[in-house]
Motif scaffolding. Structure first.
Motif, PDB file in Angstrom:
ATOM      1  N   LEU A 170     100.574  26.496  24.469  1.00 50.80           N
ATOM      2  CA  LEU A 170      98.992  26.921  23.815  1.00 50.80           C
ATOM      3  C   LEU A 170      99.241  26.383  22.290  1.00 50.80           C
ATOM      4  CD1 LEU A 170      98.241  29.840  26.342  1.00 50.80           C
ATOM      5  CD2 LEU A 170      98.286  27.216  26.827  1.00 50.80           C
ATOM      6  N   PHE A 171      98.232  26.476  21.674  1.00 47.54           N
ATOM      7  CA  PHE A 171      97.980  26.831  20.709  1.00 47.54           C
ATOM      8  C   PHE A 171      96.426  26.542  19.720  1.00 47.54           C
ATOM      9  CE2 PHE A 171      96.474  23.311  16.925  1.00 47.54           C
ATOM     10  CZ  PHE A 171      97.871  24.249  16.244  1.00 47.54           C
ATOM     11  N   ARG A 172      97.060  27.840  18.783  1.00 49.68           N
ATOM     12  CA  ARG A 172      95.762  27.982  18.397  1.00 49.68           C
ATOM     13  C   ARG A 172      96.037  27.803  16.690  1.00 49.68           C
ATOM     14  NH1 ARG A 172      94.325  33.849  18.901  1.00 49.68           N
ATOM     15  NH2 ARG A 172      93.054  33.682  20.420  1.00 49.68           N
ATOM     16  N   PRO A 173      94.605  26.755  16.470  1.00 50.09           N
ATOM     17  CA  PRO A 173      94.960  26.809  15.349  1.00 50.09           C
ATOM     18  C   PRO A 173      94.280  27.554  14.015  1.00 50.09           C
ATOM     19  CG  PRO A 173      92.289  25.512  16.463  1.00 50.09           C
ATOM     20  CD  PRO A 173      93.352  26.477  17.090  1.00 50.09           C
ATOM     21  N   PRO A 174      95.069  27.702  12.820  1.00 48.56           N
ATOM     22  CA  PRO A 174      94.683  28.655  12.416  1.00 48.56           C
ATOM     23  C   PRO A 174      93.005  28.154  11.902  1.00 48.56           C
ATOM     24  CG  PRO A 174      96.672  27.093  11.445  1.00 48.56           C
ATOM     25  CD  PRO A 174      96.228  25.918  12.640  1.00 48.56           C
ATOM     26  N   PHE A 175      92.168  29.502  11.811  1.00 42.33           N
ATOM     27  CA  PHE A 175      91.561  29.623  11.253  1.00 42.33           C
ATOM     28  C   PHE A 175      90.421  29.069  12.799  1.00 42.33           C
ATOM     29  CE2 PHE A 175      93.531  28.572   7.231  1.00 42.33           C
ATOM     30  CZ  PHE A 175      93.884  29.991   6.661  1.00 42.33           C
ATOM     31  N   GLY A 176      90.906  28.454  13.124  1.00 43.37           N
ATOM     32  CA  GLY A 176      89.583  27.763  14.595  1.00 43.37           C
ATOM     33  C   GLY A 176      89.558  26.485  14.674  1.00 43.37           C
ATOM     34  N   ASN A 177      89.811  25.925  13.335  1.00 46.12           N
ATOM     35  CA  ASN A 177      89.051  24.609  12.693  1.00 46.12           C
ATOM     36  C   ASN A 177      90.410  23.983  13.549  1.00 46.12           C
ATOM     37  OD1 ASN A 177      87.335  26.684  10.707  1.00 46.12           O
ATOM     38  ND2 ASN A 177      89.084  26.028   9.178  1.00 46.12           N
ATOM     39  N   ARG A 178      89.181  22.896  13.890  1.00 51.10           N
ATOM     40  CA  ARG A 178      89.400  21.756  14.813  1.00 51.10           C
ATOM     41  C   ARG A 178      88.866  20.275  14.851  1.00 51.10           C
ATOM     42  NH1 ARG A 178      85.120  24.414  16.057  1.00 51.10           N
ATOM     43  NH2 ARG A 178      84.764  23.132  18.051  1.00 51.10           N
ATOM     44  N   ASP A 179      89.057  18.965  14.932  1.00 52.16           N
ATOM     45  CA  ASP A 179      88.649  18.018  15.723  1.00 52.16           C
ATOM     46  C   ASP A 179      89.221  17.467  17.025  1.00 52.16           C
ATOM     47  OD1 ASP A 179      90.732  16.806  14.239  1.00 52.16           O
ATOM     48  OD2 ASP A 179      89.855  16.679  12.386  1.00 52.16           O
ATOM     49  N   ALA A 180      88.754  15.905  16.014  1.00 54.44           N
ATOM     50  CA  ALA A 180      89.788  15.103  17.035  1.00 54.44           C
ATOM     51  C   ALA A 180      90.672  15.262  16.915  1.00 54.44           C
ATOM     52  CB  ALA A 180      88.374  13.980  17.795  1.00 54.44           C
ATOM     53  N   SER A 181      91.129  15.414  15.522  1.00 51.74           N
ATOM     54  CA  SER A 181      92.708  14.350  16.118  1.00 51.74           C
ATOM     55  C   SER A 181      93.596  16.127  16.903  1.00 51.74           C
ATOM     56  CB  SER A 181      93.082  14.193  14.767  1.00 51.74           C
ATOM     57  OG  SER A 181      92.455  13.145  14.582  1.00 51.74           O
ATOM     58  N   THR A 182      92.887  17.604  16.573  1.00 51.92           N
ATOM     59  CA  THR A 182      93.771  17.520  16.379  1.00 51.92           C
ATOM     60  C   THR A 182      93.944  18.414  17.974  1.00 51.92           C
ATOM     61  OG1 THR A 182      92.929  18.861  14.695  1.00 51.92           O
ATOM     62  CG2 THR A 182      93.675  20.698  16.097  1.00 51.92           C
ATOM     63  N   LEU A 183      92.883  18.205  18.941  1.00 55.04           N
ATOM     64  CA  LEU A 183      93.296  18.147  19.979  1.00 55.04           C
ATOM     65  C   LEU A 183      93.637  17.484  20.725  1.00 55.04           C
ATOM     66  CD1 LEU A 183      89.193  19.812  21.221  1.00 55.04           C
ATOM     67  CD2 LEU A 183      91.247  20.913  20.731  1.00 55.04           C
ATOM     68  N   ARG A 184      93.870  15.686  19.905  1.00 54.51           N
ATOM     69  CA  ARG A 184      94.635  15.051  21.372  1.00 54.51           C
ATOM     70  C   ARG A 184      96.017  15.276  20.381  1.00 54.51           C
ATOM     71  NH1 ARG A 184      96.384   9.244  18.973  1.00 54.51           N
ATOM     72  NH2 ARG A 184      94.671  10.056  16.747  1.00 54.51           N
ATOM     73  N   ALA A 185      96.390  15.785  19.242  1.00 51.67           N
ATOM     74  CA  ALA A 185      97.725  16.216  18.549  1.00 51.67           C
ATOM     75  C   ALA A 185      98.448  17.275  19.709  1.00 51.67           C
ATOM     76  CB  ALA A 185      97.657  16.481  17.225  1.00 51.67           C
ATOM     77  N   ALA A 186      97.503  17.990  19.607  1.00 46.24           N
ATOM     78  CA  ALA A 186      98.836  19.353  20.825  1.00 46.24           C
ATOM     79  C   ALA A 186      98.966  18.921  22.358  1.00 46.24           C
ATOM     80  CB  ALA A 186      96.947  20.504  20.450  1.00 46.24           C
TER      81      ALA A 186
END
Length: 281
Positions: free
Chosen positions: A194-210
């Protein structure tokens, strides 16, 4: 001749009187010795034992006090894992999409503060927690987090540098997520899922990289907890089934854990482990 017997009679009478007087004085002297004899001591009656004092209440702020304040929860129901979407990106959730009467406690970062009593509190109160750790903090304080893990906690991914990922390149984000996952797996013997991005900030690249780094889901939060106070993200101000409560490794973490538990209890829910509600594969 007649005078002599009279004198004898008087002498005899005088002697008898003296003997009587001597007998009278001797009696009291003997009697006085007897009453001054020290009597043998009599055994004293046994002293009744003091009744036991009532159990002292735990001192506020002590570990025992925190444990005594934890509400009694009904058992969590058997977990019904939430299906994951079959796409090339990890799902992004503010709350786990379930209607089971459970909520989830998560703790982020790890570098700022690590109250020692938290380990025993989690163990003694059986608090299920998910730890989203930055890999440098996990490496520096591995033993601390291993003890929480042994008490029932689970280690998950929160990047290497705690940098906001939104807007950064896919390659940069993948390095932050995969690099942290690699390090956490080395430290704890289990790769995060499971992953939580710092500050909750994410974009489509975040979800693909995760997704490409092996993360099943990316989590935001439903409520935050700071210094024991729950801050709701919705106007209803109540914890709902599937909600994810966020706190941090800060000095007031004991109060945060207790505040979260009380809020979950008021909502009629039971704290559960987030990982139990996601598919194993």
């Amino acid at each position: 001749m007649s005078a002599t017997p009279s004198r004898r009679i008087r002498v005899v009478t005088t002697l008898l009187a003296l003997l009587a007087l001597s007998a009278c004085t001797a009696g009291p002297t003997f009697h006085a010795r007897r009453i001054t004899t020290t009597p043998l001591p009599t055994p004293s009656a046994p002293t009744p034992s003091a009744s036991p004092s009532p159990t002292a209440k735990p001192t506020p702020g002590s570990l025992a006090w925190y444990v005594s304040q934890v509400p009694t929860f009904p058992p969590a129901p058997p977990p019904q894992p939430v299906p994951l979407p079959a796409t090339g990106s990890a799902p992004f959730w503010h709350r786990l999409p379930t209607e089971q009467p459970v909520a989830f406690i998560t703790i982020d970062d790890g570098g700022l503060a690590r109250p020692p009593a938290v380990i025993d509190f989690i163990r003694e109160a059986h608090i299920p927690v998910t730890m989203f750790l930055n890999s440098p903090a996990a490496q520096e304080h591995t033993d601390y987090f291993r003890q929480i893990e042994a008490a029932g906690g689970v280690v998950e991914n929160h990047t290497i540098t705690h940098t906001s990922l939104s807007g950064r390149s896919y390659e940069f984000q993948k390095q932050e997520i995969c690099g942290a996952a690699d390090r956490l797996e080395t430290l704890f013997g289990k790769r995060p899922t499971l992953f939580r991005p710092p500050f909750g900030n994410r974009d489509a690249s975040t979800l693909r990289a995760a997704h490409d780094c092996g993360m099943k889901a990316v989590f935001h939060w439903s409520e935050t907890v700071h210094e024991g106070k729950v801050r709701y993200q919705t106007p209803e101000k109540v914890v709902r089934p599937g909600d994810v409560l966020l706190m941090h490794f800060r000095p007031a973490l004991m109060d945060d854990l207790l505040g979260a538990l009380k809020a979950i209890h008021r909502a009629g829910l039971t704290p559960a482990l987030l990982e139990d509600y996601l598919p194993l594969t």
